[in-house]
Design a protein around this motif. Structure first.
Motif, PDB file in Angstrom:
ATOM      1  N   GLY A  86       1.242  -1.475   0.306  1.00 52.70           N
ATOM      2  CA  GLY A  86      -0.010  -0.536  -0.072  1.00 52.70           C
ATOM      3  C   GLY A  86       1.239   1.271  -0.300  1.00 52.70           C
ATOM      4  O   GLY A  86       2.084   1.367   0.695  1.00 52.70           O
ATOM      5  N   TYR A 106      -0.118   5.251   0.414  1.00 54.01           N
ATOM      6  CA  TYR A 106      -1.064   6.357   1.355  1.00 54.01           C
ATOM      7  C   TYR A 106      -0.024   8.063   0.809  1.00 54.01           C
ATOM      8  O   TYR A 106       1.207   8.369   1.375  1.00 54.01           O
ATOM      9  CB  TYR A 106      -1.606   6.268   2.770  1.00 54.01           C
ATOM     10  N   ALA A 121      -5.144   6.410  -0.655  1.00 56.13           N
ATOM     11  CA  ALA A 121      -4.282   5.141  -1.407  1.00 56.13           C
ATOM     12  C   ALA A 121      -4.243   5.723  -2.693  1.00 56.13           C
ATOM     13  O   ALA A 121      -5.101   6.136  -2.817  1.00 56.13           O
ATOM     14  CB  ALA A 121      -5.014   3.727  -0.727  1.00 56.13           C
ATOM     15  N   ILE A 122      -3.356   5.495  -3.355  1.00 54.83           N
ATOM     16  CA  ILE A 122      -2.732   5.692  -4.401  1.00 54.83           C
ATOM     17  C   ILE A 122      -2.665   4.233  -5.039  1.00 54.83           C
ATOM     18  O   ILE A 122      -2.508   3.211  -3.669  1.00 54.83           O
ATOM     19  CB  ILE A 122      -1.810   6.403  -4.471  1.00 54.83           C
ATOM     20  N   SER A 123      -2.659   4.179  -6.514  1.00 52.08           N
ATOM     21  CA  SER A 123      -2.522   2.478  -7.106  1.00 52.08           C
ATOM     22  C   SER A 123      -1.408   2.391  -7.215  1.00 52.08           C
ATOM     23  O   SER A 123      -1.436   1.228  -7.775  1.00 52.08           O
ATOM     24  CB  SER A 123      -3.555   3.232  -8.112  1.00 52.08           C
ATOM     25  N   SER A 124      -0.056   2.619  -7.629  1.00 52.11           N
ATOM     26  CA  SER A 124       0.529   2.869  -7.707  1.00 52.11           C
ATOM     27  C   SER A 124       1.630   2.516  -6.718  1.00 52.11           C
ATOM     28  O   SER A 124       1.462   3.088  -5.387  1.00 52.11           O
ATOM     29  CB  SER A 124       1.591   3.948  -8.102  1.00 52.11           C
ATOM     30  N   THR A 140       7.991   5.731  -6.218  1.00 58.63           N
ATOM     31  CA  THR A 140       6.151   5.957  -6.919  1.00 58.63           C
ATOM     32  C   THR A 140       6.796   7.652  -7.270  1.00 58.63           C
ATOM     33  O   THR A 140       6.939   8.881  -6.132  1.00 58.63           O
ATOM     34  CB  THR A 140       5.419   6.393  -5.803  1.00 58.63           C
TER      35      THR A 140
END
Length: 117
Positions: free
Chosen positions: A41, A43, A60-63, A68
């Protein structure tokens, strides 16, 4: 009444409304980059320093890559108090790896109010 510090070490200086991309790298205790496969995860949270305004709640980000990349929106770099010549944004990223290990990191931006520049 406590006055907040006007001189903060910052990582990047931008103008209001800009949309900078920030690059974060999760590192373990030995400062080695953590394998992306171990990250479960990522965030991000964005706060204004002087007003204590949360501009983006912990999201939460998808990457799940490492490093990142995260791009701030122009609403996250807008001036909150138009009477201030600049403001500071704290961008906090939190990695979760091996299911339960947390690594927080912070990026500080100085946002210039174009009205004063």
């Amino acid at each position: 009444m406590t006055t907040k510090n006007e001189r903060i070490d910052h990582d990047l200086e931008i103008n209001e409304g800009e949309t900078p991309s920030l690059l974060f790298t999760a590192k373990d205790g030995d400062t080695a980059a953590i394998e992306a496969a171990l990250i479960s995860g990522v965030y991000v949270r964005v706060d204004d320093y002087h007003s204590d305004t949360n501009l983006m709640a912990r999201t939460a980000i998808s990457s799940l890559t490492n490093p990142t990349s995260f791009t701030l929106s122009n609403s996250q770099t807008c001036i909150v108090n138009s009477g201030r010549p600049f403001e500071f944004r704290y961008v906090t990223v939190e990695y979760i790896w091996n299911s339960s290990n947390h690594i927080p990191d912070e990026y500080v931006l100085k946002v210039n109010n174009l009205k004063y520049h």
